[in-house]
Design a protein around this motif. Structure first.
Motif, PDB file in Angstrom:
ATOM      1  N   HIS A  70       0.870  -1.171   0.000  1.00 34.10           N
ATOM      2  CA  HIS A  70       0.000   0.000   0.000  1.00 34.10           C
ATOM      3  C   HIS A  70       0.900   1.211   0.000  1.00 34.10           C
ATOM      4  O   HIS A  70       1.558   1.503   0.989  1.00 34.10           O
ATOM      5  CB  HIS A  70      -0.889  -0.065   1.265  1.00 34.10           C
ATOM      6  N   CYS A 105      -1.694   6.889  -1.852  1.00 33.44           N
ATOM      7  CA  CYS A 105      -3.009   6.558  -1.304  1.00 33.44           C
ATOM      8  C   CYS A 105      -3.486   7.482  -0.193  1.00 33.44           C
ATOM      9  O   CYS A 105      -4.654   7.425   0.189  1.00 33.44           O
ATOM     10  CB  CYS A 105      -3.007   5.124  -0.768  1.00 33.44           C
ATOM     11  N   ARG A 145     -10.902  -0.359  -2.863  1.00 39.27           N
ATOM     12  CA  ARG A 145     -11.660  -0.379  -4.121  1.00 39.27           C
ATOM     13  C   ARG A 145     -10.758  -0.296  -5.340  1.00 39.27           C
ATOM     14  O   ARG A 145     -11.127  -0.741  -6.413  1.00 39.27           O
ATOM     15  CB  ARG A 145     -12.655   0.795  -4.156  1.00 39.27           C
ATOM     16  N   ILE A 146      -9.603   0.319  -5.170  1.00 43.86           N
ATOM     17  CA  ILE A 146      -8.682   0.384  -6.316  1.00 43.86           C
ATOM     18  C   ILE A 146      -7.488  -0.507  -6.030  1.00 43.86           C
ATOM     19  O   ILE A 146      -7.100  -0.661  -4.859  1.00 43.86           O
ATOM     20  CB  ILE A 146      -8.236   1.828  -6.614  1.00 43.86           C
ATOM     21  N   PRO A 147      -6.919  -1.101  -7.115  1.00 46.79           N
ATOM     22  CA  PRO A 147      -5.846  -2.080  -6.880  1.00 46.79           C
ATOM     23  C   PRO A 147      -4.600  -1.476  -6.245  1.00 46.79           C
ATOM     24  O   PRO A 147      -3.870  -2.173  -5.545  1.00 46.79           O
ATOM     25  CB  PRO A 147      -5.529  -2.645  -8.277  1.00 46.79           C
ATOM     26  N   GLU A 148      -4.335  -0.177  -6.461  1.00 45.36           N
ATOM     27  CA  GLU A 148      -3.107   0.388  -5.887  1.00 45.36           C
ATOM     28  C   GLU A 148      -3.207   0.557  -4.376  1.00 45.36           C
ATOM     29  O   GLU A 148      -2.193   0.672  -3.698  1.00 45.36           O
ATOM     30  CB  GLU A 148      -2.798   1.782  -6.471  1.00 45.36           C
ATOM     31  N   PRO A 207      -4.863  -1.265  -1.485  1.00 44.17           N
ATOM     32  CA  PRO A 207      -5.594  -2.200  -0.629  1.00 44.17           C
ATOM     33  C   PRO A 207      -5.634  -1.636   0.786  1.00 44.17           C
ATOM     34  O   PRO A 207      -4.866  -0.730   1.120  1.00 44.17           O
ATOM     35  CB  PRO A 207      -4.745  -3.479  -0.683  1.00 44.17           C
TER      36      PRO A 207
END
Lengths: 185, 565
Positions: free
Chosen positions: B238, B243, B252-255, B257
């Motif tokens: 992460h 983020c 919700r977004i792969p980058e 978690p």
């Protein structure tokens, strides 16, 4: 532990508690913590406890050691007479002061420490101790007359006048022995 | 300046090293927590208070390790013995063990204060985050669920109490909080009862309260077990730089978690376990020594409430000027009190002269006085012997011994030993000359020591060694009647007070004159000055030693040693 004066330890503990209460209060106010009003109270209470506890009591036995500059505090505390002299009053006072400290984390430690000091003061009070101010002793000048011995009224016994007259022809024989040596040896 | 280096250089060096380690630990751990990426989110909630709490924690670990070591007196004795090769400067440092213990204690107190204040801030800010009054990121971080393996960041989990009371509730329901409060309380009680006023007047209070250190160390070891200082784990990956501005998109977004956090492994026990084991061994050793049988050879009441005990213990070996700790269960189970031994190693017993100076000594004297003639005294535990400065007295070519009042006791041992060594013509005796100064207030306290000096005087005259030992006795409290009495008898050969050939002086010694005389008579020697007496006198003598020492190694040098009870 027969000879201990519990009040001396209670005093150290209470002074430390006052400082801890004060520190906790300052942190609470400066950090604008929730319940900062309790912290503000702790600042005031801490200062009050420190002022009250700073002057050490005179010990009933043995030499009392003053804290630096405690004389003015001694005078102030002494002015309250029996309120500050009696340790029951102090014990209950500290117990009462410490309670509001328990309502906020920053002052909890100060509260508990002061509570312990209050308990020790209670023990001291039950043992009959009380607070005595340490005041400077008045110098009593001893009357001078006692140590000065009376000067002699009569001259010391001397040989008759003929012998006292200096015999120029026999200087050695004219000198006389001193009973106590007058030189350093 | 040169004299200061000779007398205090090694001590100053050790203190500088200790302080340097403290500063290094503080700075290292401060930056570890203030700059480490894994603490980015933690810092978002706590700011620099995180680092301000963790840095003193590291210093505390180090100092809690150190604090137990100087009070392992048996260990120190062993250590001292193994340092016999290293020169007296090194061994002198072991005399200052109690000062070091106090210094470390002050550091612990200071760091505890910083640590506690920082954590107060931390708890308050964690609470605020949990209440949602900070920014969106903080709220998101605080709301992280407690999955399996405790993956949350904010250790404050509850919200349904009065928000003002949550910090207090949190502290008292977590291991870290509860142990923290308990050990801080123990520390405060230890410190207030260790103040000099209390310690000197009521040793028992000091000693018993000091045993709260057991609670202190027990709590300290468990203090980190709750693992509430949490850092971001590398799984799942992460990237906080990307983020941190998108808390709503986490999961919700792969980058991005949902990040997982875990607490640090508690490390304090690794620091303190060694010294704790050593200290347990030390206490065990004291107990074993206590169990060994001690018999009374002689019990004598001396004038001015001085009790002499001559004791015999199997396998007991001593050196000059050492001290023992005595414990008398009939008076108190837990108290051990130190007394210098007044006998010489050459004798087959050891003796102590105990003066009435408080609860314990008064009780002991009372018990002894009520003993029937020839009976054995109460059971006595003896721990020791422990070495201190006087052991070094024969290493110096010239020694100046100063004993004030009852402080003359270690020197009784030394002088007796000299007498024995003389009789046996012991080649181990490096000493060529001894100057002995005894300062005392009352005449009648002289007696037991005057007897010893009389014997020595006679012995020296018989062997024609009159100038080996020069002694001067000072009567510091005198009045007109004393002076009159002395004046009348001034032409007598022996001193009217002590019966010794050496006359008694009145008032205090003029130290400048004494040091001048010693320097004049010993122009190239190393002179050891030993004091057992009050602090004020120690300061005076230390100054004179510094003043009359010469940095030039060919000239006279004075080293100062002080007994510390």
């Amino acid at each position: 532990m027969g000879k201990i004066e519990w009040a001396m330890w209670a005093n150290e503990q209470a002074l430390a508690s006052g400082l801890i209460l004060l520190t906790g209060g300052i942190v609470g106010v400066a950090g604008q913590f929730r319940g900062w009003q309790f912290a503000a109270y702790a600042v005031a209470a801490g200062v009050f406890v420190c002022l009250l506890e700073y002057p050490r009591s005179k010990r009933s036995k043995g030499t009392s050691v003053e804290r630096t500059g405690q004389y003015c505090f001694t005078v102030c505390v002494k002015a309250f007479g029996p309120l500050t002299r009696n340790y029951y009053v102090r014990a209950f006072l500290h117990a009462a002061i410490c309670v509001p400290g328990g309502f906020m984390l920053a002052t909890v430690l100060g509260c508990v420490c002061l509570g312990i000091a209050s308990l020790i003061y209670l023990v001291a009070a039950i043992r009959g101790e009380h607070w005595e101010p340490i005041l400077p002793r008045k110098e009593v000048r001893k009357p001078v007359t006692e140590s000065i011995k009376n000067p002699p009224q009569n001259p010391p016994p001397r040989p008759p006048a003929e012998m006292r007259r200096k015999r120029v022809d026999d200087l050695e024989g004219a000198a006389y022995d001193n009973p106590i040596s007058v030189t350093d040896d | 300046m040169g004299n200061w280096i000779i007398n205090n250089g090694l001590t100053a060096f050790i203190l500088v090293v200790w302080m340097a380690i403290n500063i290094f630990l503080f700075v290292w751990f401060y930056f570890f927590y203030d700059l480490g990426d894994q603490f980015f989110y933690t810092r978002h909630l706590l700011g620099s208070a995180l680092a301000w709490a963790r840095a003193p924690a590291a210093v505390l670990n180090f100092n809690c390790l150190l604090i137990l070591l100087p009070v392992c007196r048996n260990l120190l004795s062993l250590f001292r013995g193994s340092l016999m090769c290293c020169g007296r400067s090194v061994r002198k440092q072991l005399d200052k063990n109690l000062s070091f213990h106090k210094l470390v204690a002050y550091m612990i107190g200071l760091m505890t204060a910083v640590h506690m204040i920082a954590h107060l801030l931390n708890v308050e800010w964690y609470n605020n985050s949990r209440q949602g009054i900070y920014d969106e990121l903080s709220t998101a971080l605080s709301n992280l669920e407690d999955g399996e393996n405790t993956t949350y960041l904010n250790p404050i989990r509850i919200t349904n109490l009065d928000p003002q009371q949550i910090p207090t509730y949190f502290v008292f329901t977590t291991i870290a909080g509860l142990t923290g409060v308990i050990i801080t309380l123990a520390l405060i009680l230890i410190i207030t009862s260790s103040m000099e006023v209390i310690r000197r007047s009521y040793f028992e209070v000091f000693w018993y309260t000091h045993h709260l250190f057991i609670i202190f160390f027990a709590g300290l070891v468990f203090h980190g077990a709750g693992r509430i200082v949490r850092s971001q784990q590398s799984e799942p990956p992460h990237n906080f730089t990307f983020c941190k501005d998108r808390p709503a998109d986490w999961g919700r977004i792969p980058e991005c978690p949902i990040p997982k956090f875990a607490g640090g492994f508690p490390q304090t026990w690794m620091w303190v376990i060694g010294p704790m084991v050593l200290y347990v061994c030390e206490r065990l050793l004291r107990f074993i020594r206590y169990m060994q049988a001690v018999t009374y050879r002689r019990i004598v009441m001396r004038p001015s409430k001085v009790l002499e005990l001559q004791l015999v213990k199997n396998g007991f070996k001593m050196e000059v000027g050492q001290y023992v700790f005595l414990n008398c269960p009939a008076i108190s189970q837990l108290e051990w009190h130190p007394f210098t031994m007044t006998s010489a190693p050459e004798e087959d017993f050891f003796s102590v002269h105990i003066r009435s100076a408080g609860d314990w000594t008064d009780k002991l004297i009372e018990i002894m006085q009520n003993l029937p003639e020839g009976a054995q005294g109460p059971k006595m535990g003896v721990d020791g012997p422990f070495g201190t400065a006087s052991e070094d007295v024969f290493d110096y070519e010239v020694s100046m011994l100063v004993g004030a009042g009852i402080g003359v006791t270690p020197f009784a041992s030394i002088l007796k030993s000299i007498w024995y060594k003389f009789k046996d013509s012991n080649p181990k005796l490096r000493t060529r000359k001894i100057y002995f100064y005894w300062l005392c207030r009352e005449t009648h306290a002289f007696e037991w020591f005057a007897d010893l000096l009389q014997v020595l005087e006679k012995e020296m005259e018989e062997r024609g060694m009159g100038d080996f030992l020069t002694y001067k006795l000072y009567l510091t409290r005198w009045d007109q009647s004393h002076a009159d009495h002395v004046m009348v008898h001034s032409d007598q050969d022996k001193d009217v007070i002590t019966g010794l050939k050496q006359k008694t002086y009145y008032g205090r010694p003029a130290w400048d004159k004494e040091f001048e005389q010693v320097r004049k008579e010993n122009p190239t020697s190393v002179v050891g000055t030993f004091l057992c007496g009050p602090e004020a006198l120690a300061k005076v003598l230390a100054k004179k030693c510094a003043k009359y020492s010469d940095v030039d190694p060919r000239k006279t040098k004075f080293y100062f040693n002080k007994e510390n009870f």
